[in-house]
Write an enzyme that holds these catalytic residues in place. Structure first.
Site, PDB file in Angstrom:
ATOM      1  N   GLN B 259       0.820  -1.196   0.000  1.00 56.29           N
ATOM      2  CA  GLN B 259       0.000   0.000   0.000  1.00 56.29           C
ATOM      3  C   GLN B 259       0.857   1.250   0.000  1.00 56.29           C
ATOM      4  O   GLN B 259       0.586   2.212  -0.718  1.00 56.29           O
ATOM      5  CB  GLN B 259      -0.912  -0.025   1.231  1.00 56.29           C
ATOM      6  CG  GLN B 259      -1.937   1.052   1.236  1.00 56.29           C
ATOM      7  CD  GLN B 259      -2.725   1.080  -0.056  1.00 56.29           C
ATOM      8  OE1 GLN B 259      -3.275   0.067  -0.475  1.00 56.29           O
ATOM      9  NE2 GLN B 259      -2.741   2.211  -0.717  1.00 56.29           N
ATOM     10  N   HIS B 262       2.259   2.983  -3.190  1.00 62.25           N
ATOM     11  CA  HIS B 262       1.377   3.658  -4.143  1.00 62.25           C
ATOM     12  C   HIS B 262       1.753   5.125  -4.328  1.00 62.25           C
ATOM     13  O   HIS B 262       1.803   5.634  -5.456  1.00 62.25           O
ATOM     14  CB  HIS B 262      -0.083   3.578  -3.670  1.00 62.25           C
ATOM     15  CG  HIS B 262      -0.835   2.472  -4.311  1.00 62.25           C
ATOM     16  ND1 HIS B 262      -1.055   2.412  -5.663  1.00 62.25           N
ATOM     17  CD2 HIS B 262      -1.418   1.369  -3.790  1.00 62.25           C
ATOM     18  CE1 HIS B 262      -1.732   1.312  -5.943  1.00 62.25           C
ATOM     19  NE2 HIS B 262      -1.968   0.651  -4.828  1.00 62.25           N
ATOM     20  N   GLU B 326     -10.159   2.367   3.191  1.00 59.78           N
ATOM     21  CA  GLU B 326     -10.456   1.868   1.845  1.00 59.78           C
ATOM     22  C   GLU B 326     -10.301   0.336   1.823  1.00 59.78           C
ATOM     23  O   GLU B 326     -11.182  -0.379   1.385  1.00 59.78           O
ATOM     24  CB  GLU B 326      -9.494   2.523   0.846  1.00 59.78           C
ATOM     25  CG  GLU B 326      -9.717   2.098  -0.591  1.00 59.78           C
ATOM     26  CD  GLU B 326      -8.577   2.548  -1.501  1.00 59.78           C
ATOM     27  OE1 GLU B 326      -7.510   2.959  -0.995  1.00 59.78           O
ATOM     28  OE2 GLU B 326      -8.747   2.459  -2.732  1.00 59.78           O
ATOM     29  N   HIS B 327      -9.138  -0.142   2.289  1.00 61.08           N
ATOM     30  CA  HIS B 327      -8.869  -1.583   2.363  1.00 61.08           C
ATOM     31  C   HIS B 327      -8.717  -1.976   3.819  1.00 61.08           C
ATOM     32  O   HIS B 327      -8.024  -1.281   4.579  1.00 61.08           O
ATOM     33  CB  HIS B 327      -7.568  -1.947   1.649  1.00 61.08           C
ATOM     34  CG  HIS B 327      -7.496  -1.500   0.226  1.00 61.08           C
ATOM     35  ND1 HIS B 327      -6.856  -0.340  -0.157  1.00 61.08           N
ATOM     36  CD2 HIS B 327      -7.971  -2.059  -0.913  1.00 61.08           C
ATOM     37  CE1 HIS B 327      -6.947  -0.206  -1.476  1.00 61.08           C
ATOM     38  NE2 HIS B 327      -7.620  -1.223  -1.964  1.00 61.08           N
ATOM     39  N   ASP B 360      -6.622  -6.076  -5.736  1.00 60.75           N
ATOM     40  CA  ASP B 360      -6.165  -5.043  -6.674  1.00 60.75           C
ATOM     41  C   ASP B 360      -6.167  -5.555  -8.112  1.00 60.75           C
ATOM     42  O   ASP B 360      -6.332  -4.783  -9.044  1.00 60.75           O
ATOM     43  CB  ASP B 360      -4.744  -4.590  -6.317  1.00 60.75           C
ATOM     44  CG  ASP B 360      -4.716  -3.716  -5.073  1.00 60.75           C
ATOM     45  OD1 ASP B 360      -5.781  -3.209  -4.697  1.00 60.75           O
ATOM     46  OD2 ASP B 360      -3.633  -3.563  -4.485  1.00 60.75           O
ATOM     47  N   HIS B 419     -52.929  17.947  -7.612  1.00 64.14           N
ATOM     48  CA  HIS B 419     -52.539  16.574  -7.283  1.00 64.14           C
ATOM     49  C   HIS B 419     -53.773  15.784  -6.844  1.00 64.14           C
ATOM     50  O   HIS B 419     -53.967  14.635  -7.221  1.00 64.14           O
ATOM     51  CB  HIS B 419     -51.502  16.561  -6.152  1.00 64.14           C
ATOM     52  CG  HIS B 419     -50.109  16.879  -6.588  1.00 64.14           C
ATOM     53  ND1 HIS B 419     -49.734  18.102  -7.074  1.00 64.14           N
ATOM     54  CD2 HIS B 419     -48.984  16.113  -6.617  1.00 64.14           C
ATOM     55  CE1 HIS B 419     -48.442  18.082  -7.375  1.00 64.14           C
ATOM     56  NE2 HIS B 419     -47.969  16.873  -7.108  1.00 64.14           N
TER      57      HIS B 419
END
Lengths: 429, 429
Positions: B259, B262, B326-327, B360, B419
């Site tokens: 990770q 990245h 996120e993960h 991934d 209506h």
């Protein structure tokens, strides 16, 4: 309402789309005002909230909650017949929205590799109910019921008080029915800012739902800069009717007006392959308009509205798809055989007895729908709007042996060697 | 990576959340630049697109498409092993995403009143694949496969060319596998603007998907002002691992690094109830880091990263929910019994062999996931991201008799008489 006979005029697809351009223009740039209110409420909380409520709404509030006694008194004044009607609507909306929860299935991708999804509620949600002349208690049901079914832990409702500092009892009743306990008497930009940051009184939320005027719309957009999600972009309500010879002109006229009375920026469109139906509908519309309390509003809206005669129903459907209406009434025979050709619409009403009012109030579907052409790329509100889906995966040592080498190759090709190593170290073990 | 023993330090929940504050700050205000590029491309189309591609990317392009011969030549250079790996990934991603299509069920709300939903593809979608050092062909799969399954009619892919005006063959191959025919060699703000308005070469789309740098992110936000929908707000990637004594320190270290490599603004977090596991993982991390090609990037990311010892696994899960990663890797025994307590996370990896790299690339789940705490209020990408749900209702005369009176009461209480009349006129008929 302007009439175009396109079997004679033969406007092209682009010309027809231009003809149906919505009267709605983007909100004026309220950016500076919205940012100022947001900054103040972030810094000063409740104090600033009271200040803006006085500035914009001319109401002096010392607290933003409703006292129990006041609430009870309000609820006692509510007509029992209306209570029963709201209960029926709630039952139907609940039944339809409960059906939206589907079981999660585990997918065995290959030996030792299982993936699946699970729903989780968005924990804290904020519901905005506009004030103004009419108390929109139906919107309380439309937002509150899916929030409750989704299992949101904290449901916050903000709505501006009337001039007496009170909230309409029908709103209180709808909130009570849907289990909403946190009701705050604030409206406008300041309500959205309060739910964005949280104040001493108002809790911060994760997602904000609900309709509103241009100020509320601009404020909801601003809230997205602070990590808040919103339901969808807002715009005036709209209706498109596709009618053939089997349609009832009186019904068509009533439906067009039910949409036109929403606001002077509303738009209604009638498409047909039958000139008599159009003519009779426009005649009926003029008659019905005369006795309408919101006549002025409807008349304004009708200025932006069109009836168009096309060659056949398939042409009507194609133009409807290009327009992407919020509401679509299909008053045609064999409507069901045409459903598969409807590609862009918020909510579709089939046959002569499915009027938009039904979906607005009590049939079960949600009335919070994409407007302004957003039916091309947004869904209406559902239980899913109040949840998010998490993906899960479980891979065994055996499973890793099977997909590991492919991951190694792909990670290396993307030059992400630590990604590769996370697999290699497991394959080696 | 900073170590905090919270069994001694006893930071409060708020202090822990502050400790884990993400290094990511909102994009700088690129508003003026983005608006200028958007205006120019709206006015001048391809000409302006070529201008900005030269200005920003230093590449002179006379056309934005890839010639067939160039494409064929590129595809021939691709390693057959990598092709097979991409095929396996495609098969798995397809299998998982196909399972996301669920049949629509008609719900009989009451006699003569039926409501249901149907999915429709978003017709025109734009996929953005960033350029830069690594060719992110895996993202082509992650966006292209659900778009194809959803049935999107027009799938447009934009990706910046390299210095030779070429596109990496792995990207071309992944696009070919997922049936994407419209590939354009443009990147950055100008690519997003082109898909927003359409130019002579590039089609206008309804929704834009895909990752990107701060320029692309700002451009995607701007596109929303022109009726375009986007997949989700963007931010740097992140991983949180919950580990107990059953975890493998070498695996943990490898996952943290996968990770961290990245980007320097990535963040990784390790939570455990076991100080030895943390210590061993940090030792392994230091060793593995030494041989990593993207060591510098990872080292930067690790400066923003934390290992925290907590009292027990339940505390770890609570802190993870507050962080909303996120993960999330759950390297704990009996992880399955804890799943129901996970409320906020993008994608969850269970057990020692479920590494993030698998998700991934090739396990089947989507890697486009909510970052920066958006796992609180957004889902990751799925087939639903490429569709919208339309609601339908069919009401018979009998059905209207049953719900009509309730609608009349509610409409009247909301002061919307047209209506009400749309129902009354049907009840009277």
């Amino acid at each position: 309402m302007q009439y175009t006979d396109n079997t004679i005029k033969k406007l092209s697809k682009t010309q027809l789309i231009n003809l149906l351009e919505r009267p709605y223009t983007n909100s004026p740039d309220l950016g500076r005002l919205v940012k100022k209110v947001f900054t103040d409420i972030k810094m000063e909380g409740d104090k600033s909230l009271a200040y803006y409520t006085y500035l914009f709404d001319k109401i002096k509030l010392t607290h933003f909650t409703i006292e129990a006694a006041q609430k009870e008194a309000g609820l006692r004044t509510l007509d029992p017949g209306l209570k029963e009607a709201i209960q029926l609507a709630k039952k139907n909306i609940e039944k339809f929205h409960r059906s939206q929860i589907l079981p999660s299935e585990k997918i065995e991708i290959s030996d030792g590799l299982v993936c699946w999804r699970e729903d989780r509620p968005i924990e804290k949600v904020g519901l905005y109910i506009p004030g103004g002349t009419a108390p929109l208690f139906s919107t309380v049901l439309m937002l509150g019921i899916p929030a409750q079914i989704a299992g949101c832990k904290q449901i916050v409702l903000c709505t501006p008080p009337d001039q007496n500092g009170e909230i309409n009892p029908a709103i209180l009743y709808a909130a009570q029915l849907t289990g909403i306990k946190s009701i705050y008497m604030i409206g406008g930009i300041q309500a959205i800012a309060a739910m964005t940051f949280g104040t001493e009184s108002i809790p911060k939320v994760d997602k904000i739902f609900g309709p509103g005027n241009q100020y509320v719309t601009a404020a909801k957009q601003e809230s997205m800069n602070y990590g808040i999600a919103i339901d969808m972009p807002a715009g005036p309500s709209e209706l498109l009717i596709i009618a053939d010879e089997s349609a009832e002109p009186d019904f068509i006229a009533a439906d067009l007006l039910s949409q036109a009375e929403h606001g002077s920026d509303s738009q209604v469109v009638l498409l047909s392959d039958n000139s008599k139906i159009i003519q009779k509908s426009l005649d009926a519309l003029r008659k019905q308009l005369e006795v309408l309390p919101r006549r002025q509003i409807a008349e304004e809206a009708l200025k932006n509205s069109h009836a168009i005669l096309l060659k056949n129903i398939d042409e009507c459907i194609r133009l409807s798809n290009d327009y992407a209406p919020e509401h679509l009434i299909m008053a045609i025979k064999n409507a069901k055989t045409k459903i598969k050709f409807i590609s862009n619409a918020g909510s579709v009403f089939i046959g002569n007895y499915s009027c938009e009012s039904a979906g607005d109030y009590a049939s079960g579907t949600n009335h919070t729908l994409p407007t302004n052409g957003y039916a091309r790329n947004y869904s209406g509100l559902s239980v899913e709007s109040f949840t998010k889906k998490l993906t899960f995966q479980e891979i065994s040592k055996e499973g890793m042996k099977q997909i590991g080498p492919a991951i190694e190759l792909m990670a290396e090709a993307e030059q992400l060697m630590a990604h590769k190593n996370a697999v290699s170290i497991r394959l080696k073990s």
